[in-house]
Design an enzyme around this catalytic site. Sequence first.
Site, PDB file in Angstrom:
ATOM      1  CE  LYS A  39      37.105  14.830  87.182  1.00 34.37           C
ATOM      2  NZ  LYS A  39      38.296  15.004  88.020  1.00 34.37           N
ATOM      3  NE  ARG A  75      53.464  12.213  70.955  1.00 35.34           N
ATOM      4  CZ  ARG A  75      52.100  12.025  70.525  1.00 35.34           C
ATOM      5  NH1 ARG A  75      51.498  11.477  72.085  1.00 35.34           N
ATOM      6  NH2 ARG A  75      51.323  11.777  69.582  1.00 35.34           N
ATOM      7  CB  ALA A  93      38.610   3.596  78.924  1.00 36.97           C
ATOM      8  CG  HIS A 137      52.052  16.155  71.838  1.00 31.89           C
ATOM      9  ND1 HIS A 137      52.646  17.011  70.917  1.00 31.89           N
ATOM     10  CD2 HIS A 137      51.101  15.297  71.234  1.00 31.89           C
ATOM     11  CE1 HIS A 137      52.073  16.520  69.691  1.00 31.89           C
ATOM     12  NE2 HIS A 137      51.331  15.485  69.823  1.00 31.89           N
ATOM     13  CD  GLU A 165      49.398  10.679  65.152  1.00 30.74           C
ATOM     14  OE1 GLU A 165      50.055  10.795  66.270  1.00 30.74           O
ATOM     15  OE2 GLU A 165      48.558  10.198  64.805  1.00 30.74           O
ATOM     16  CG  HIS A 175      49.826  14.336  75.009  1.00 31.34           C
ATOM     17  ND1 HIS A 175      48.561  15.259  74.800  1.00 31.34           N
ATOM     18  CD2 HIS A 175      49.480  13.239  74.366  1.00 31.34           C
ATOM     19  CE1 HIS A 175      48.019  14.642  73.779  1.00 31.34           C
ATOM     20  NE2 HIS A 175      48.707  13.597  73.449  1.00 31.34           N
ATOM     21  CB  SER A 212      46.643   6.263  74.434  1.00 36.32           C
ATOM     22  OG  SER A 212      46.039   7.317  73.722  1.00 36.32           O
ATOM     23  CG  LEU A 213      42.286   7.117  71.040  1.00 38.83           C
ATOM     24  CD1 LEU A 213      41.926   7.968  69.741  1.00 38.83           C
ATOM     25  CD2 LEU A 213      41.273   7.568  71.856  1.00 38.83           C
ATOM     26  CD  GLU A 220      45.861   9.760  79.541  1.00 38.31           C
ATOM     27  OE1 GLU A 220      44.978   9.650  78.623  1.00 38.31           O
ATOM     28  OE2 GLU A 220      46.829  10.534  79.961  1.00 38.31           O
ATOM     29  NE  ARG A 225      49.859   7.635  74.480  1.00 36.39           N
ATOM     30  CZ  ARG A 225      49.459   8.455  73.409  1.00 36.39           C
ATOM     31  NH1 ARG A 225      49.062   7.868  72.678  1.00 36.39           N
ATOM     32  NH2 ARG A 225      49.305   9.841  73.500  1.00 36.39           N
ATOM     33  CG  ASP A 233      39.707  12.612  90.217  1.00 37.95           C
ATOM     34  OD1 ASP A 233      40.472  13.377  90.483  1.00 37.95           O
ATOM     35  OD2 ASP A 233      38.460  13.038  90.166  1.00 37.95           O
ATOM     36  CD  GLN A 251      44.437  18.252  67.725  1.00 35.44           C
ATOM     37  OE1 GLN A 251      45.513  17.989  67.271  1.00 35.44           O
ATOM     38  NE2 GLN A 251      44.121  19.224  68.512  1.00 35.44           N
ATOM     39  N   GLY A 252      44.962  13.087  66.265  1.00 35.99           N
ATOM     40  CA  GLY A 252      45.510  12.264  65.249  1.00 35.99           C
ATOM     41  C   GLY A 252      44.993  11.005  64.908  1.00 35.99           C
TER      42      GLY A 252
HETATM   43  P1  FAD Z   1      38.996   9.938  79.183  1.00 32.47           P
HETATM   44  O1  FAD Z   1      38.504  10.197  77.995  1.00 32.47           O
HETATM   45  O2  FAD Z   1      40.011  11.223  79.920  1.00 32.47           O
HETATM   46  O3  FAD Z   1      37.848   9.752  79.994  1.00 32.47           O
HETATM   47  C1  FAD Z   1      38.043   9.855  81.602  1.00 32.47           C
HETATM   48  C2  FAD Z   1      36.750   9.971  82.270  1.00 32.47           C
HETATM   49  O4  FAD Z   1      36.764   9.707  83.738  1.00 32.47           O
HETATM   50  C3  FAD Z   1      36.049  11.389  81.897  1.00 32.47           C
HETATM   51  O5  FAD Z   1      34.604  11.236  81.797  1.00 32.47           O
HETATM   52  C4  FAD Z   1      36.021  12.079  83.317  1.00 32.47           C
HETATM   53  O6  FAD Z   1      35.179  13.002  83.649  1.00 32.47           O
HETATM   54  C5  FAD Z   1      35.881  10.706  84.233  1.00 32.47           C
HETATM   55  N1  FAD Z   1      36.362  11.032  85.726  1.00 32.47           N
HETATM   56  C6  FAD Z   1      37.727  11.459  86.075  1.00 32.47           C
HETATM   57  N2  FAD Z   1      37.683  11.190  87.514  1.00 32.47           N
HETATM   58  C7  FAD Z   1      36.526  10.883  87.911  1.00 32.47           C
HETATM   59  C8  FAD Z   1      35.821  10.659  89.116  1.00 32.47           C
HETATM   60  N3  FAD Z   1      36.550  10.819  90.231  1.00 32.47           N
HETATM   61  N4  FAD Z   1      34.729  10.391  89.133  1.00 32.47           N
HETATM   62  C9  FAD Z   1      33.758  10.227  88.090  1.00 32.47           C
HETATM   63  N5  FAD Z   1      34.474  10.409  86.815  1.00 32.47           N
HETATM   64  C10 FAD Z   1      35.637  10.880  86.568  1.00 32.47           C
HETATM   65  N6  FAD Z   1      45.310   9.061  71.967  1.00 32.47           N
HETATM   66  C11 FAD Z   1      45.498   8.478  70.651  1.00 32.47           C
HETATM   67  O7  FAD Z   1      45.730   7.387  70.626  1.00 32.47           O
HETATM   68  N7  FAD Z   1      45.141   9.210  69.656  1.00 32.47           N
HETATM   69  C12 FAD Z   1      45.198  10.671  69.580  1.00 32.47           C
HETATM   70  O8  FAD Z   1      45.032  10.914  68.459  1.00 32.47           O
HETATM   71  C13 FAD Z   1      44.931  11.163  70.656  1.00 32.47           C
HETATM   72  N8  FAD Z   1      45.140  12.534  70.593  1.00 32.47           N
HETATM   73  C14 FAD Z   1      45.091  13.289  71.899  1.00 32.47           C
HETATM   74  C15 FAD Z   1      44.708  14.643  71.800  1.00 32.47           C
HETATM   75  C16 FAD Z   1      44.528  15.226  73.080  1.00 32.47           C
HETATM   76  C17 FAD Z   1      44.408  16.979  72.929  1.00 32.47           C
HETATM   77  C18 FAD Z   1      44.478  14.819  74.195  1.00 32.47           C
HETATM   78  C19 FAD Z   1      44.402  15.374  75.514  1.00 32.47           C
HETATM   79  C20 FAD Z   1      44.867  13.223  74.347  1.00 32.47           C
HETATM   80  C21 FAD Z   1      44.901  12.859  73.117  1.00 32.47           C
HETATM   81  N9  FAD Z   1      45.239  11.057  72.896  1.00 32.47           N
HETATM   82  C22 FAD Z   1      45.208  10.590  71.695  1.00 32.47           C
HETATM   83  C23 FAD Z   1      45.113  10.381  74.271  1.00 32.47           C
HETATM   84  C24 FAD Z   1      43.860   9.896  74.512  1.00 32.47           C
HETATM   85  O9  FAD Z   1      42.786  10.761  73.927  1.00 32.47           O
HETATM   86  C25 FAD Z   1      43.743   9.505  75.980  1.00 32.47           C
HETATM   87  O10 FAD Z   1      44.658   8.662  76.280  1.00 32.47           O
HETATM   88  C26 FAD Z   1      42.188   8.609  75.946  1.00 32.47           C
HETATM   89  O11 FAD Z   1      41.226   9.151  75.295  1.00 32.47           O
HETATM   90  C27 FAD Z   1      41.943   8.317  77.263  1.00 32.47           C
HETATM   91  O12 FAD Z   1      40.482   7.707  77.489  1.00 32.47           O
HETATM   92  P2  FAD Z   1      39.873   7.298  78.643  1.00 32.47           P
HETATM   93  O13 FAD Z   1      38.582   6.805  78.619  1.00 32.47           O
HETATM   94  O14 FAD Z   1      41.160   6.344  79.438  1.00 32.47           O
HETATM   95  O15 FAD Z   1      40.035   8.695  79.438  1.00 32.47           O
HETATM   96  C1  SIN Z   2      48.431  13.975  68.291  1.00 36.28           C
HETATM   97  O1  SIN Z   2      47.520  14.005  67.429  1.00 36.28           O
HETATM   98  O2  SIN Z   2      49.637  14.296  68.016  1.00 36.28           O
HETATM   99  C2  SIN Z   2      48.215  12.919  69.453  1.00 36.28           C
HETATM  100  C3  SIN Z   2      48.252  11.842  69.149  1.00 36.28           C
HETATM  101  C4  SIN Z   2      48.420  10.883  70.496  1.00 36.28           C
HETATM  102  O3  SIN Z   2      48.655  11.324  71.495  1.00 36.28           O
HETATM  103  O4  SIN Z   2      48.567   9.892  70.490  1.00 36.28           O
END
Ligand code: FAD
Ligand code: SIN
Length: 520
Positions: free
Chosen positions: A35, A275, A16, A229, A113, A336, A376-377, A360, A371, A208, A47-48
Amino acid sequence: MTNTDYDYIIIGSGIAGLNTALLAREHGSVLIITKGKIDDCNTRYAQGGIAAAVGPGDSPTLHMRDTLTAGAGLCDQEAVDVLTREGPQRVANLIQWGVPFDTSEGKVSLGREGAHSMPRILHAGGDATGQHIEVTLTDLVAKTNVTVLEYTLATRLVVEAGEAQAVETLNSATGECQTFTGKFVVVATGGAGQLYRYTTNPEVATGDGVALAYLGGAEVMDMEFYQFHPTALWLDGAPTFLLSEAMRGEGAILRDVNLNPFMANYHPMADLAPRDVVSRALAIEMEKANGAAVYLDISHLPADTVQSRFPTIYNFCLSYGLDITKDPVPVAPAAHYMMGGVRIDTWGRTNIKGLYACGEASCSAVHGANRLASNSLLDTLVFAQRLVASSLGKAPEQAQDSRDHNVYASLKPRELVCANMPSFSREAFQDLMWRNVGINRRGSRLLLTARILNAWERAMPDPINREDYELRNMVLLGRLMVEAALLRQESRGSHFREDFPETSPEWEKHVVLSQEENSQ
Ligand code: FAD
Ligand code: SIN
């Protein structure tokens, strides 16, 4: 000396934050505050893959239908329409930027999925989609004039006269505090899996940004909906590690303690049910077996298929002595994904001028009460694009709230009196959340938890370091989740109340919390 005045201040460097930065930099100066190291985030572990209606026979309408069904009546229709219609173009942009999605015979490979009616998940490196996205976007950002400050924790959002003005930070390496001013502040801080004892999320996922936005006066929404999950590795001595739903998409089967398949007893889609249904089924099967694990079995597929499609999972399990091509793997549910977050409209805007949220940490209700896998990606890509457009004045006027659709009430202080406050620690908090605000909930346990969290919150000293800030944020978020879960006297999607097991049409509305409303 670092410049302290920017057009865009983006908190977070997951998909994001990075994607927003790459789009915004064409229109002004951009600062990313993160952070940990730049790639310390949930994104890296995805992963997925990414869901998008790009395959033969697929369409945004079909993708929308699956998303709405999984969301259990609580998705915002407009947001889902935007997500599914604009998704394919955003994924095409990612391909142009260089994300190496897997292909077969010159066409992008599509996985399947849970709760998707057809294969529509683009993946990279088999099961290393997030790693490839994070590396590609990080490399692109490094080639631009975007300023990135690592090990810099956002500690406060400065909001004056209803407008976001600045972000206060703490450098966790040097202890230096700084204030950065910006025209637009974007909360892209990701999820909050660390609120729970068992989670697929890394250490940084402490919620946060949602806490900071709430403390700054932003509305947060749908906090009662936290996705568990179903299949995380459950092995003594091994960390909680995700076994992708894509494994079931390729034919893996969930088996009970006696190795019998059981998902057909719970849902017509069996192992590919939504899920929330699968996680609850696992909880029931584990309880029947006195807490023993259930198993995920992919050993009937050819070994080379498993190794090439799921190299990360295969190698991780092997490093703990488990060969998934030969043996079923013990699994259990883990926290998850946070469906709730800072309330945004379909242009990324919050109720505070100049404050935006993405990914997220945000909640447009696009995911409803549960979801759909791999949405989410996609959500981060689609709404980052719109967020930047709206910062340039390209969005329609912000709609007035239809407040009667939502529930704003919260617990009164006298309801939160705690007779016996257990001693506080991060582990005690995570245990409490796991036991009482997990897959199965009950009013009496939620109320007890609300009281304990309220007491802990009040007893906390002012934060001075990263750990203190994270704990403060986690406890605040936990309380908001509990309050929302107590209010919602029904079961829907990921929110299951043993004392209200049915879904009620009266509850087709959102719980919105804000400091202003809570203090009334
Ligand atoms: P993040 O990628 O978590 O980034 C958040 C950032 O904010 C980090 O850099 C963190 O350090 C920073 N941060 C947090 N608090 C602070 C603060 N106070 N000050 C400064 N920086 C801060 N989704 C899918 O669609 N497909 C998938 O296959 C999938 N697989 C997944 C597998 C796993 C194991 C996990 C955990 C999640 C998965 N998801 C998947 C969910 C998806 O990965 C996340 O929802 C998505 O990556 C979130 O992106 P984001 O940029 O919002 O947050
Ligand atoms: C997974 O690969 O099972 C995670 C996919 C997701 O959280 O969207």
